[in-house]
Design an enzyme around this catalytic site. Structure first.
Site, PDB file in Angstrom:
ATOM      1  CB  SER A   1      -0.910   0.231   1.334  1.00 52.83           C
ATOM      2  OG  SER A   1      -1.533   1.120   1.730  1.00 52.83           O
TER       3      SER A   1
ATOM      4  CE1 TYR B   1      -4.447  -1.831   5.128  1.00 54.07           C
ATOM      5  CE2 TYR B   1      -3.389   0.010   4.499  1.00 54.07           C
ATOM      6  CZ  TYR B   1      -4.057  -1.123   3.923  1.00 54.07           C
ATOM      7  OH  TYR B   1      -4.172  -1.306   2.795  1.00 54.07           O
TER       8      TYR B   1
HETATM    9  P1  NAD Z   1     -11.487  -6.260  -0.599  1.00 53.71           P
HETATM   10  O1  NAD Z   1     -12.381  -5.869   0.698  1.00 53.71           O
HETATM   11  O2  NAD Z   1     -12.075  -6.187  -1.851  1.00 53.71           O
HETATM   12  O3  NAD Z   1     -10.442  -7.575  -0.342  1.00 53.71           O
HETATM   13  C1  NAD Z   1     -10.110  -8.114   0.683  1.00 53.71           C
HETATM   14  C2  NAD Z   1      -9.953  -9.479   0.595  1.00 53.71           C
HETATM   15  O4  NAD Z   1      -9.189 -10.214   1.795  1.00 53.71           O
HETATM   16  C3  NAD Z   1     -11.264 -10.194   0.302  1.00 53.71           C
HETATM   17  O5  NAD Z   1     -11.265 -11.250  -0.672  1.00 53.71           O
HETATM   18  C4  NAD Z   1     -11.638 -10.829   1.897  1.00 53.71           C
HETATM   19  O6  NAD Z   1     -12.505 -11.772   1.773  1.00 53.71           O
HETATM   20  C5  NAD Z   1     -10.184 -11.160   2.235  1.00 53.71           C
HETATM   21  N1  NAD Z   1      -9.844 -11.568   3.666  1.00 53.71           N
HETATM   22  C6  NAD Z   1     -10.259 -10.598   4.586  1.00 53.71           C
HETATM   23  N2  NAD Z   1      -9.922 -11.145   5.794  1.00 53.71           N
HETATM   24  C7  NAD Z   1      -9.424 -12.462   5.475  1.00 53.71           C
HETATM   25  C8  NAD Z   1      -9.156 -13.459   6.009  1.00 53.71           C
HETATM   26  N3  NAD Z   1      -9.285 -13.666   7.345  1.00 53.71           N
HETATM   27  N4  NAD Z   1      -8.932 -14.806   5.581  1.00 53.71           N
HETATM   28  C9  NAD Z   1      -8.775 -14.775   4.163  1.00 53.71           C
HETATM   29  N5  NAD Z   1      -9.330 -13.849   3.518  1.00 53.71           N
HETATM   30  C10 NAD Z   1      -9.574 -12.609   4.009  1.00 53.71           C
HETATM   31  O7  NAD Z   1     -10.143  -4.980  -0.528  1.00 53.71           O
HETATM   32  P2  NAD Z   1      -9.164  -4.558  -1.356  1.00 53.71           P
HETATM   33  O8  NAD Z   1      -9.118  -3.186  -1.538  1.00 53.71           O
HETATM   34  O9  NAD Z   1      -9.306  -5.500  -2.750  1.00 53.71           O
HETATM   35  O10 NAD Z   1      -7.787  -5.121  -0.850  1.00 53.71           O
HETATM   36  C11 NAD Z   1      -6.909  -6.080  -1.185  1.00 53.71           C
HETATM   37  C12 NAD Z   1      -5.456  -5.740  -0.631  1.00 53.71           C
HETATM   38  O11 NAD Z   1      -5.251  -4.322  -1.212  1.00 53.71           O
HETATM   39  C13 NAD Z   1      -5.410  -5.467   0.781  1.00 53.71           C
HETATM   40  O12 NAD Z   1      -4.268  -6.079   1.551  1.00 53.71           O
HETATM   41  C14 NAD Z   1      -5.527  -4.041   0.974  1.00 53.71           C
HETATM   42  O13 NAD Z   1      -4.790  -3.801   2.073  1.00 53.71           O
HETATM   43  C15 NAD Z   1      -4.898  -3.544  -0.164  1.00 53.71           C
HETATM   44  N6  NAD Z   1      -4.822  -2.153  -0.729  1.00 53.71           N
HETATM   45  C16 NAD Z   1      -6.022  -1.860  -0.700  1.00 53.71           C
HETATM   46  C17 NAD Z   1      -6.260  -0.365  -1.205  1.00 53.71           C
HETATM   47  C18 NAD Z   1      -7.552   0.268  -1.616  1.00 53.71           C
HETATM   48  O14 NAD Z   1      -7.513   1.532  -1.789  1.00 53.71           O
HETATM   49  N7  NAD Z   1      -8.512  -0.454  -1.806  1.00 53.71           N
HETATM   50  C19 NAD Z   1      -5.032   0.482  -1.293  1.00 53.71           C
HETATM   51  C20 NAD Z   1      -3.720  -0.170  -1.092  1.00 53.71           C
HETATM   52  C21 NAD Z   1      -3.733  -1.515  -0.778  1.00 53.71           C
END
Ligand code: NAD
Length: 262
Positions: free
Chosen positions: A144, A157
């Site tokens: 991130s 985080y």
């Molecule tokens: P999202 O909520 O769509 O995806 C998160 C995924 O993690 C989902 O499939 C969820 O079911 C899974 N998950 C959560 N807890 C879990 C557990 N205990 N066991 C197994 N699976 C679990 O969100 P996203 O934005 O696609 O996030 C994906 C990654 O990207 C994360 O690591 C997040 O920190 C990172 N990220 C997101 C952003 C953003 O702005 N969306 C920015 C930077 C980084």
């Protein structure tokens, strides 16, 4: 097309958002897929079946909890048993919790560190022996912008994502002679359920309209004033799997609309 034909990609947290986009991009390049994450069984099976139908590959699902080390090891073993290998590992599962440090619930700290950081360690640890045996591998973690900079109230985080950046460098150095690369991608704000879920609370906490939350809070730090898309992140992940990316290892690749340049 065909970049990953005959290979297997495991994507943790791939029932939605960035992980699902990565899974679909890898399947489009010919990889068999192991999906993982939380979701209603019917919804997850719909996504799994759509991958098989759209890309003519095999896709399986593991409900392994990324907070549980033995379930993570079982997830890697399931992919190896079903498909014969884990060639690409994307550590993507993640959660967020926002709170002042002195009130941060201990169980929330533990969960964020377990799912966003320790899960990557456990998955890498389990997948590397097979990658070494086959002499090829790609390890990619979704970090991130918060692996490079901090924001208040996101201590767990930010700590976890900085940890991912350090883990990435260390693993890359250890595997540098094994034809296995290890990198992380650091998106800014990406439009996904993780971000969408924060809107109602932020609207009431800050007494703001939805458009104000989006523009003045989420996109405040992002100079392009546009969200990153899940497809953009997935296409960088797919590029990291190519031969052209063989010399990219230990890198933390920003895709943040200029956020961390400021
Ligand atoms: P999202 O909520 O769509 O995806 C998160 C995924 O993690 C989902 O499939 C969820 O079911 C899974 N998950 C959560 N807890 C879990 C557990 N205990 N066991 C197994 N699976 C679990 O969100 P996203 O934005 O696609 O996030 C994906 C990654 O990207 C994360 O690591 C997040 O920190 C990172 N990220 C997101 C952003 C953003 O702005 N969306 C920015 C930077 C980084």
């Amino acid at each position: 097309m065909g970049l990953l034909k005959g290979k297997t990609a495991v994507v943790t947290g791939s029932t939605s958002g960035i992980g699902l986009a990565c899974a679909r991009a890898f399947a489009g390049a010919g990889a068999n897929i192991l999906l993982n994450g939380i979701g209603a069984p019917a919804d997850v099976d719909k996504e799994r079946a759509a991958i098989e139908r759209d890309f003519a590959v095999k896709a399986i699902y593991s409900p392994a909890d990324m907070a549980n080390p033995s379930e993570i090891a079982e997830l890697i073993a399931l992919a190896e048993k079903t498909f014969g290998s884990v060639d690409v590992l994307v550590n993507n599962a993640g959660i967020q919790h926002v709170s002042a440090i002195e009130e941060f619930p201990i169980e929330k700290w533990d969960a964020v560190i377990a799912i966003n950081l320790s899960a990557a360690f456990h998955a890498i640890r389990a997948a590397v022996p097979g990658m070494k045996n086959r002499g090829w591998g790609r390890i990619i973690s979704t970090a991130s912008a918060h692996s490079l900079v901090a924001s208040p109230f996101k201590s767990a985080y930010v700590a976890a994502k900085h940890g991912i950046a350090g883990l990435t460098k260390t693993v890359a150095l250890e595997l540098a002679r094994s034809k296995i690369t290890c990198n992380c991608i650091s998106p800014g704000y990406v439009w996904t359920p993780l971000v969408e879920k924060q809107i109602p609370n932020t609207m009431s906490a800050r007494r703001m309209r939805r458009d104000e939350v989006i523009n003045d809070v989420f996109l405040a730090a992002q100079p392009t004033k546009e969200f990153v898309t899940v497809e953009q992140v997935a296409s960088l992940a797919l590029f990291l799997c190519s031969d052209n990316a063989a010399q990219i290892t230990g890198a933390n690749l920003s895709m943040d609309g200029g956020w961390t340049a400021a």
